[in-house]
Design an enzyme around this catalytic site. Structure first.
Site, mmCIF file in Angstrom:
data_model
loop_
_atom_site.group_PDB
_atom_site.id
_atom_site.type_symbol
_atom_site.label_atom_id
_atom_site.label_comp_id
_atom_site.label_asym_id
_atom_site.label_seq_id
_atom_site.Cartn_x
_atom_site.Cartn_y
_atom_site.Cartn_z
ATOM 1 N N LYS A 218 -45.688 59.824 61.312
ATOM 2 C CA LYS A 218 -45.036 61.152 61.382
ATOM 3 C C LYS A 218 -45.054 61.842 60.013
ATOM 4 O O LYS A 218 -45.373 63.029 59.880
ATOM 5 C CB LYS A 218 -43.593 60.967 61.865
ATOM 6 C CG LYS A 218 -42.724 62.183 61.786
ATOM 7 C CD LYS A 218 -43.099 63.198 62.826
ATOM 8 C CE LYS A 218 -42.553 64.567 62.489
ATOM 9 N NZ LYS A 218 -43.082 65.606 63.350
ATOM 10 N N ASN A 222 -47.311 65.322 58.596
ATOM 11 C CA ASN A 222 -46.737 66.534 58.002
ATOM 12 C C ASN A 222 -47.146 66.702 56.543
ATOM 13 O O ASN A 222 -47.327 67.834 56.078
ATOM 14 C CB ASN A 222 -45.214 66.533 58.159
ATOM 15 C CG ASN A 222 -44.821 66.981 59.569
ATOM 16 O OD1 ASN A 222 -45.646 67.533 60.293
ATOM 17 N ND2 ASN A 222 -43.594 66.743 59.954
ATOM 18 N N ARG A 258 -67.949 70.435 58.688
ATOM 19 C CA ARG A 258 -66.985 69.441 58.203
ATOM 20 C C ARG A 258 -65.907 70.052 57.307
ATOM 21 O O ARG A 258 -65.264 69.365 56.540
ATOM 22 C CB ARG A 258 -67.720 68.308 57.461
ATOM 23 C CG ARG A 258 -68.477 67.379 58.410
ATOM 24 C CD ARG A 258 -69.321 66.368 57.691
ATOM 25 N NE ARG A 258 -70.406 66.973 56.935
ATOM 26 C CZ ARG A 258 -71.532 67.480 57.467
ATOM 27 N NH1 ARG A 258 -71.709 67.451 58.772
ATOM 28 N NH2 ARG A 258 -72.445 68.038 56.702
ATOM 29 N N CYS A 272 -39.417 70.580 58.958
ATOM 30 C CA CYS A 272 -40.214 69.352 58.754
ATOM 31 C C CYS A 272 -41.066 69.359 57.492
ATOM 32 O O CYS A 272 -40.896 68.506 56.618
ATOM 33 C CB CYS A 272 -41.134 69.138 59.958
ATOM 34 S SG CYS A 272 -40.225 68.807 61.464
ATOM 35 N N ARG A 343 -34.680 77.681 58.521
ATOM 36 C CA ARG A 343 -34.606 76.615 57.515
ATOM 37 C C ARG A 343 -35.810 76.687 56.562
ATOM 38 O O ARG A 343 -36.948 76.740 57.003
ATOM 39 C CB ARG A 343 -34.558 75.237 58.196
ATOM 40 C CG ARG A 343 -33.186 74.937 58.789
ATOM 41 C CD ARG A 343 -33.160 73.611 59.506
ATOM 42 N NE ARG A 343 -33.579 73.717 60.890
ATOM 43 C CZ ARG A 343 -33.510 72.718 61.768
ATOM 44 N NH1 ARG A 343 -33.053 71.550 61.402
ATOM 45 N NH2 ARG A 343 -33.899 72.901 63.007
#
Ligand SMILES: NC(=O)c1ccc[n+]([C@@H]2O[C@H](COP(=O)([O-])OP(=O)(O)OC[C@H]3O[C@@H](n4cnc5c(N)ncnc54)[C@H](O)[C@@H]3O)[C@@H](O)[C@H]2O)c1
Length: 449
Positions: A218, A222, A258, A272, A343
């Site tokens: 996780k 991020n 790419r 996050c 936030r």
């Protein structure tokens, strides 16, 4: 209840679920499990959240959520409740979705700690506990499990797993079901129970691994996004030095098979990305992990709002306008398009910096009442627009994309548009005799050259 009985109840949708923490993650999770046919009890420490839900209202904006709250309450699948004890006693599965913010750059696990202590005081025997909050590596095994297994043994008396959420606000209700899911565990039976539960909700792949890999996955996802955005932002600053347009460069570079250059913007906000890189570098054992790339990327993204403010002041000065008397309108206070969440919103820093420079700052955001100390305007009528020198588009709400840019032609003298989200075409704005500026495109300096 035995492991076998719990497994059967989960597989047959007979298990009852308690979701602890009904925020941006917990509420959509509770509602989707309820929609799938489980009986779900929702608990939040904030009584006003439970009150709102009991009136079939949502505590935040999310596409389709109000309808789902009504439907699931009316058909008795979802029950908001102010008693954690009652919710846990009635449930077989407990899913914890409390916030794990940072204080400065240090993880703050106080919400998770207090939720875990509250659970440890209740009878968890025969139940499955899932943690969904994003947490520093080691937190599940070395922080949560020791608290909740005070008098009971993991893998024998109760089961537990870590299942990080990957949803994006505004797409939460669909992404919860469509995005592949990670289950981390410390004992095999817990992994099987958790996988059975998520299999009945997620229409995508489910990866089962140990809890540390799940925790890292996780945070790395991020951090990956934050670092890539920082790279794009840095390139946009280089574009300004070369006086070329980042948007054109972006299109051309991304034609390489790419290369996946991200879009530059006003900074990175939300619940996050600004904090998960710090969770990654601060494991629960107290060790501090160094990563120049990740910390520098955070700094680059954090500095972008000040860069926007600098672009505005440069443009005003080159038009001979004094900062002190200029009026600035910011479209968007939310941290990103189509959400009400503010936030870590880049707008906050932009507003504060411009106010410090004695500009009069106004905001317009139909999705939130937050103003960060600026003055709020309620619509974009011609009469209101007339008084602004600069328009900053800080957020790409769908509603803003529908605006006809000729609306801004009535701004005093030569209007300056700082479009940090590239919702308008630069050439079109310039053809309307307005100054177009973005991150990686200083139309003001192009004009003056
Ligand atoms: N919001 C997102 O987009 C998102 C996406 C993926 C993961 N996450 C992670 O999920 C977790 C939750 O995030 P969020 O955005 O839903 O947070 P949030 O602040 O929106 O919601 C958290 C909720 O938990 C409640 N709460 C706090 N302490 C509690 C307690 N002891 N008992 C019961 N309720 C309690 C709060 O009142 C609040 O309603 C965080 O770890 C976050 O990093 C968030």
């Amino acid at each position: 209840m035995s492991y076998e009985e719990l497994l059967e109840k989960i597989q047959n949708f007979h298990a009852k679920i308690c979701v602890v923490g009904l925020g941006q993650v917990g509420l959509p999770t509770a509602l989707i499990y309820a929609k799938q046919g489980y009986k779900v009890y929702g608990y939040d420490i904030n009584d006003s959240t439970i009150n709102l839900l009991s009136q079939k209202k949502s505590p935040f904006e999310e596409e389709g959520i109000v309808k789902l709250i009504s439907e699931t309450i009316e058909n008795n699948q979802f029950e908001p409740n102010t008693s954690l004890m009652e919710c846990v006693e009635k449930s077989d599965v407990i899913i914890v979705c409390v916030a794990t913010p940072i204080i400065d750059i240090t993880p703050n696990l106080s919400f998770l700690k207090s939720a875990s202590i509250s659970l440890s005081e209740l009878n968890l025997k025969g139940k499955l506990v899932i943690i969904e909050s994003s947490i520093p590596p080691g937190t599940f095994k070395d922080f949560v499990i020791p608290i909740i297994s005070k008098n009971i043994s993991l893998g024998n008396d109760f089961w537990a797993a870590y299942a990080p959420e990957r949803l994006s606000p505004s797409l939460a209700l669909s992404e919860i079901q469509e995005t592949p899911r990670i289950i981390g565990h410390e004992d095999e039976k817990s992994g099987i129970l958790a996988k059975s539960l998520y299999q009945n909700m997620v229409h995508s792949e489910i990866f089962v691994t140990n809890s540390k890999v799940a925790e890292l996955s996780k945070l790395v996802e991020n951090s990956y996004r934050d670092v890539n955005i920082a790279f794009a932002n840095e390139i946009s600053l280089i574009c300004e030095k070369y006086q070329i347009d980042f948007a054109e460069l972006f299109k051309i570079c991304n034609s390489h098979p790419r290369v996946n250059l991200h879009m530059a913007g006003p900074g990175v906000g939300g619940p996050c990305l600004p904090k998960d890189p710090y969770l990654l570098l601060n494991p629960t054992n107290g060790e501090k992990i160094e990563s120049k790339l990740i910390t520098e990327s955070r700094k680059i993204n954090d500095l972008m709002p000040l860069h926007i403010s600098k672009l505005v002041t440069n443009a005003l000065e080159s038009q001979g306008k004094s900062l002190k008397n200029s009026t600035i309108l910011i479209l968007g206070v939310a941290y990103k398009g189509n959400v009400s969440d503010t936030r870590f919103s880049p707008s906050k820093e932009i507003i504060h910096d411009l106010q410090q420079k004695q500009c009069s700052v106004f905001v317009f955001d139909p999705l939130t009442d937050e103003t960060f100390g600026a003055e709020k305007i309620s619509n974009l009528d011609d009469e209101i627009i007339k008084k602004f020198d600069v328009l900053i588009i800080a957020v790409d709400h769908e509603e803003f994309r529908k605006i006809d840019p000729t609306t801004f032609q009535s701004m005093i003298k030569k209007p300056i548009i700082v479009d940090t989200k590239r919702i308008f075409d630069s050439k079109h704005i310039e053809s309307l005799d307005m100054i177009y500026i973005s991150v990686g495109y200083d139309g003001n300096s192009n004009l003056s050259n």
